[in-house]
Enzyme design. Structure first.
Site, short mmCIF file in Angstrom:
data_model
loop_
_atom_site.label_atom_id
_atom_site.label_comp_id
_atom_site.label_asym_id
_atom_site.label_seq_id
_atom_site.Cartn_x
_atom_site.Cartn_y
_atom_site.Cartn_z
N SER A 236 0.83 -1.20 0.00
CA SER A 236 0.00 0.00 0.00
C SER A 236 0.86 1.24 0.00
O SER A 236 2.00 1.24 0.47
CB SER A 236 -0.87 -0.02 1.26
OG SER A 236 -1.31 1.27 1.56
N ARG A 237 0.27 2.32 -0.51
CA ARG A 237 0.97 3.61 -0.47
C ARG A 237 1.24 4.04 0.96
O ARG A 237 2.13 4.82 1.23
CB ARG A 237 0.11 4.69 -1.10
CG ARG A 237 -0.16 4.48 -2.54
CD ARG A 237 -1.13 5.54 -2.99
NE ARG A 237 -1.89 5.05 -4.12
CZ ARG A 237 -2.70 5.79 -4.82
NH1 ARG A 237 -2.88 7.04 -4.52
NH2 ARG A 237 -3.35 5.29 -5.84
N ASP B 24 18.83 34.44 -3.69
CA ASP B 24 18.11 34.34 -4.96
C ASP B 24 18.64 35.32 -6.00
O ASP B 24 18.71 36.52 -5.75
CB ASP B 24 16.64 34.65 -4.67
CG ASP B 24 15.80 34.59 -5.93
OD1 ASP B 24 15.72 33.51 -6.51
OD2 ASP B 24 15.24 35.64 -6.32
N CYS C 36 8.02 32.46 -16.91
CA CYS C 36 9.35 32.90 -17.30
C CYS C 36 9.42 33.22 -18.79
O CYS C 36 8.79 32.55 -19.60
CB CYS C 36 10.29 31.75 -16.95
SG CYS C 36 11.86 31.83 -17.72
N THR D 79 12.65 33.99 -20.11
CA THR D 79 14.09 34.01 -20.38
C THR D 79 14.45 33.34 -21.71
O THR D 79 15.25 33.85 -22.49
CB THR D 79 14.85 33.34 -19.21
OG1 THR D 79 14.63 34.13 -18.05
CG2 THR D 79 16.34 33.26 -19.48
N ARG D 80 13.83 32.19 -21.97
CA ARG D 80 14.18 31.50 -23.22
C ARG D 80 13.74 32.30 -24.44
O ARG D 80 14.42 32.34 -25.45
CB ARG D 80 13.55 30.10 -23.24
CG ARG D 80 14.21 29.20 -22.22
CD ARG D 80 13.69 27.80 -22.26
NE ARG D 80 14.27 27.07 -21.14
CZ ARG D 80 13.94 25.85 -20.80
NH1 ARG D 80 13.02 25.19 -21.49
NH2 ARG D 80 14.51 25.26 -19.77
N GLY E 225 9.15 24.49 -13.98
CA GLY E 225 8.73 23.56 -15.03
C GLY E 225 7.85 22.41 -14.57
O GLY E 225 7.53 21.52 -15.36
N GLY F 266 6.17 26.75 -8.45
CA GLY F 266 5.39 27.96 -8.25
C GLY F 266 3.99 27.84 -8.84
O GLY F 266 2.99 27.93 -8.14
N GLY G 216 10.02 37.95 -17.32
CA GLY G 216 8.92 37.24 -16.67
C GLY G 216 7.62 37.80 -17.17
O GLY G 216 7.57 38.91 -17.71
#
Ligand code: 5GP
Length: 369
Positions: A27-28, A136, A192, A194-195, A227, A248, A310
């Protein structure tokens, strides 16, 4: 000459975890979701290695508190003052809530002020040592970030320090001279840009493999950041040997996330009593910490040499956070039973990862209610 690497870099959607016969788990409930983390610079913490992102929308008191109650880890975003954090700490103490897994985020803008904020927490609120610190920066490759890390470690030799973000293994050893946890992921976040704006980034699966390998060789830890679309992606990150996962977007539509519920009305094609039926949908705002929105809110506007990396999103309201946290615990426990892992710690030892072309059956996706 510019080098092109021809190896395919994989993301969460490119892989699945192959179920297999292993140790018999009935079981879990038999799965141990707690893990003891022995950090490189001496500290030990225990919990399920899931973090809320240190963003203004989800790195707030309400979400952090729920994660801590559920035995996970939490970060508070960097825009809270020492007094705001201190009051939160005091209110948690009154409820006997364990705060060992709470991380306070600081930024790079004025490192002396940030260190003072941590010291204020220590002197005014007995937040001893400042236990856990998250430094950060969207891009931790800059010298200023490395200097700040060395400086924070010197001031707080007994703290657990998490730093990021980075997206290559080469910098990990250097960071681990001072840090305990490296936050990996550039360009993967749901809010995001950024890419799109810089062309820079690395898919998460390959990045986790590369960074975990290097960090673990010197008893460092990593946190896969950004992601996460589904709970399955958290399971994948843990199977790939990421010690922690930060998310997030999956928390951003909840009651506990910052901001009010926004109601929108849509005219549907359905007609009743000669009128179009109106459908009501609920949303919450989720914004990247480098978005124009965040810059306007926290920094008095965007610097003219910068571009926004962002974005601001209106995402579907998802109800109480508790349900998502339950899904996370349940999903990880179930993943363990599919591959015969008695505990979260064993996931990476038991997992076989397969590369796939088609991860999910989406045939009825648009009919979902
Ligand atoms: P998510 O779980 O929503 O996919 O990703 C959350 C992560 O996105 C955060 O932990 C952080 O690393 C990253 N992030 C947050 N805000 C921004 C931003 O404005 N720009 C970029 N490039 N990344 C962001």
């Amino acid at each position: 000459m510019t080098q092109v690497l021809h190896e395919t870099y994989l993301d969460y959607s490119d892989i699945l975890i192959r179920p297999k016969m292993g140790i018999n788990l009935n079981s879990r409930k038999d799965v141990n979701l707690q893990r003891v983390f022995k950090f490189k610079h001496g500290q030990t913490r225990t919990g399920l290695g899931i973090f809320n992102a240190n963003m203004a929308t989800v790195g707030n008191f309400a979400i952090s508190k729920q994660l801590l109650i559920k035995g996970m880890f939490a970060t508070l975003h960097k825009h809270y003052t020492a007094d705001e954090i201190g009051q939160f700490i005091n209110s948690c103490r009154q409820e006997n809530l364990q705060l060992d897994n709470l991380f306070i985020t600081i930024g790079l803008k004025n490192i002396d002020n940030e260190i003072q904020k941590l010291k204020d927490l220590e002197s005014k609120y007995q937040w001893v040592a400042p236990r856990n610190i998250c430094i950060d920066a969207p891009n931790f490759y800059i010298q200023k970030a490395l200097d700040a890390l060395a400086c924070v470690r010197k001031e707080f030799p007994d703290s657990v320090i998490m730093v990021g973000n980075i997206a290559s293994g080469d910098i990990c050893l250097k960071l681990l001279d001072y840090a305990d946890i490296i936050k990996c992921g550039i360009g993967s976040g749901s809010a995001c840009l950024t890419r799109k704006q810089t062309g820079c980034g690395v898919p998460m699966v390959s990045l986790i493999l590369e960074c975990a390998d290097i960090a673990h060789s010197v008893n460092g830890h990593i946190c896969a950041d950004g992601g996460i679309v589904d709970v399955g992606d958290i399971c994948k990150a843990l199977c790939l040997n990421s010690d922690f996962v930060m998310a997030g977007g999956i928390f951003a539509g909840t009651d506990e996330a910052e901001g009010d519920i926004i109601e929108k009305h849509y005219e549907t094609s359905e007609i009743q009593d000669g009128k179009h039926v109106i459908q009501t949908k609920h949303y919450k705002i989720y914004y990247g910490m480098s978005s124009e929105y965040a810059n306007n809110k926290f920094a008095g506007g965007m610097d003219n040499y910068k571009t926004s990396e962002g974005r601001e999103l209106l995402i579907p309201y998802t109800g109480p956070l508790d349900k998502i946290l339950q899904d996370i615990r349940g999903g990880i426990a179930s993943c363990c039973t599919y591959i015969g892992a008695v505990s979260v710690k064993h996931l990476s030892k038991c997992a076989t990862i397969i590369q796939v072309h088609n991860q999910l059956n989406k045939v009825f996706e648009k009919y979902s209610v």
